[in-house]
Design a protein around this motif. Sequence first.
Motif, PDB file in Angstrom:
ATOM      1  N   LYS A  49       4.607   8.078  -9.116  1.00  0.00           N
ATOM      2  CA  LYS A  49       5.622   8.180  -8.064  1.00  0.00           C
ATOM      3  C   LYS A  49       6.253   9.578  -7.979  1.00  0.00           C
ATOM      4  O   LYS A  49       6.516  10.083  -6.902  1.00  0.00           O
ATOM      5  CB  LYS A  49       6.724   7.134  -8.274  1.00  0.00           C
ATOM      6  CG  LYS A  49       6.217   5.715  -8.250  1.00  0.00           C
ATOM      7  CD  LYS A  49       5.615   5.365  -6.886  1.00  0.00           C
ATOM      8  CE  LYS A  49       5.225   3.907  -6.750  1.00  0.00           C
ATOM      9  NZ  LYS A  49       3.888   3.558  -7.224  1.00  0.00           N
ATOM     10  N   SER A 183      -0.471   1.776  -1.697  1.00  0.00           N
ATOM     11  CA  SER A 183      -0.583   2.355  -0.354  1.00  0.00           C
ATOM     12  C   SER A 183      -1.857   3.191  -0.208  1.00  0.00           C
ATOM     13  O   SER A 183      -2.227   3.566   0.900  1.00  0.00           O
ATOM     14  CB  SER A 183       0.636   3.240  -0.074  1.00  0.00           C
ATOM     15  OG  SER A 183       0.607   4.382  -0.918  1.00  0.00           O
ATOM     16  N   THR A 186      -2.088   7.806  -3.651  1.00  0.00           N
ATOM     17  CA  THR A 186      -2.519   8.490  -4.870  1.00  0.00           C
ATOM     18  C   THR A 186      -4.034   8.664  -4.879  1.00  0.00           C
ATOM     19  O   THR A 186      -4.551   9.743  -5.196  1.00  0.00           O
ATOM     20  CB  THR A 186      -2.059   7.704  -6.115  1.00  0.00           C
ATOM     21  OG1 THR A 186      -0.658   7.472  -6.001  1.00  0.00           O
ATOM     22  CG2 THR A 186      -2.340   8.484  -7.389  1.00  0.00           C
TER      23      THR A 186
HETATM   24  C1  LIG Z   1       2.962   2.532  -6.669  1.00  0.00           C
HETATM   25  C2  LIG Z   1       2.004   2.277  -7.779  1.00  0.00           C
HETATM   26  C3  LIG Z   1       0.628   2.362  -7.584  1.00  0.00           C
HETATM   27  C4  LIG Z   1       0.016   2.583  -6.227  1.00  0.00           C
HETATM   28  O1  LIG Z   1       0.107   3.896  -5.775  1.00  0.00           O
HETATM   29  P1  LIG Z   1      -0.274   4.243  -4.242  1.00  0.00           P
HETATM   30  O2  LIG Z   1      -0.197   5.709  -4.168  1.00  0.00           O
HETATM   31  O3  LIG Z   1       0.773   3.584  -3.388  1.00  0.00           O
HETATM   32  O4  LIG Z   1      -1.607   3.691  -3.972  1.00  0.00           O
HETATM   33  C5  LIG Z   1      -0.185   2.190  -8.680  1.00  0.00           C
HETATM   34  N1  LIG Z   1       0.325   1.928  -9.899  1.00  0.00           N
HETATM   35  C6  LIG Z   1       1.647   1.826 -10.120  1.00  0.00           C
HETATM   36  C7  LIG Z   1       2.130   1.493 -11.486  1.00  0.00           C
HETATM   37  C8  LIG Z   1       2.535   2.005  -9.073  1.00  0.00           C
HETATM   38  O5  LIG Z   1       3.845   1.866  -9.305  1.00  0.00           O
END
Ligand SMILES: *Cc1c(COP(=O)(O)O)cnc(C)c1O
Length: 308
Positions: A49, A183, A186
């Motif tokens: 994040k 989403s 990442t």
């Molecule tokens: C938010 C999150 C993801 C997903 O990430 P995106 O970029 O939204 O695909 C994966 N793992 C954890 C632990 C997350 O908190």
Amino acid sequence: MIAISGNMAIMPNDNCPIQPLDPLWFQPYVQQVAMLRLDMLHPVVSGNKWYKLKYNMAHALSLGCDAVLTFGGAWSNHLIATAAAARAAGLKSIAIIRGLHGQDDITPTLASCHEYGMELVFVSKEEYKLKDDPQYLNTLSATYPSAFIIPEGGANEWGRAGAGSISHQVPTYYTHICLSVGSGTTLAGLRNALAASVTVYGYVPMKRGIYMREEIEPTLHPAQNINWQLFDDWHFGGFGKRNEELISFMNSFYDMHRIPLDIIYTGKMMYGIKQQLAAGFFPADARMLCIHTGGLQGNVSVKDKLLF
Ligand SMILES: *Cc1c(COP(=O)(O)O)cnc(C)c1O
């Protein structure tokens, strides 16, 4: 790229450990499996994040905004990360939260968001569905004129660019990179940033999650739109759903590696990878790096069942 203001440096962001897994976990199926421990980044803003937010914060500052506004659910890792990152950047934060919660059902996540100074705005599920609707966003901008609006999950170009910077922590030694998908921000950022010859596998913890391919594809550089695949077999009944088998897998994984997995994303991913290994899915010479994207704060919902 936009400079990050000095006080953002309170969060280290380029030196997370890579922990090799016990060979008993992956032999004789592949050469190596290791985890990139983004969960060790920061006690609150753990995982992916922070990376998705860092250029969003810088952009908000460069626009002269004094706040960021974003969207999430009552257990959202993105909301708590935004609250902490905004505070570190000297920005106010506002959260539009899905569902009309009362004072009694404030989750620990939302309580922490509030402690970080985040303004919590509860909206109905119907209103929340408008979170990407341009007209609704205009209304929000009129209500919060000095706020920079970040989409749910940090899913914009700054989010992808920031996620791409995780690639600096991915040694070229690895042939396969595995990560969880929400989403898809990442995954898209990393797929764009990593050498096209590296294989990227995304694990979607939702039913029929591979539809996410349609969302991710348009955000990839055409030359990078190769060597990646999504899996949605290990959703355990849907997003946020869990069972005893998943919990006992997470406990035995912790027992073996002292790595705490999270119940929503990385627990399901590692469970899936274990099954793929046993099925001979990966080539025998694969050197795999699984990205621990954090999210451990969400484990409080199953705290009494976990060993960690
Ligand atoms: C938010 C999150 C993801 C997903 O990430 P995106 O970029 O939204 O695909 C994966 N793992 C954890 C632990 C997350 O908190």
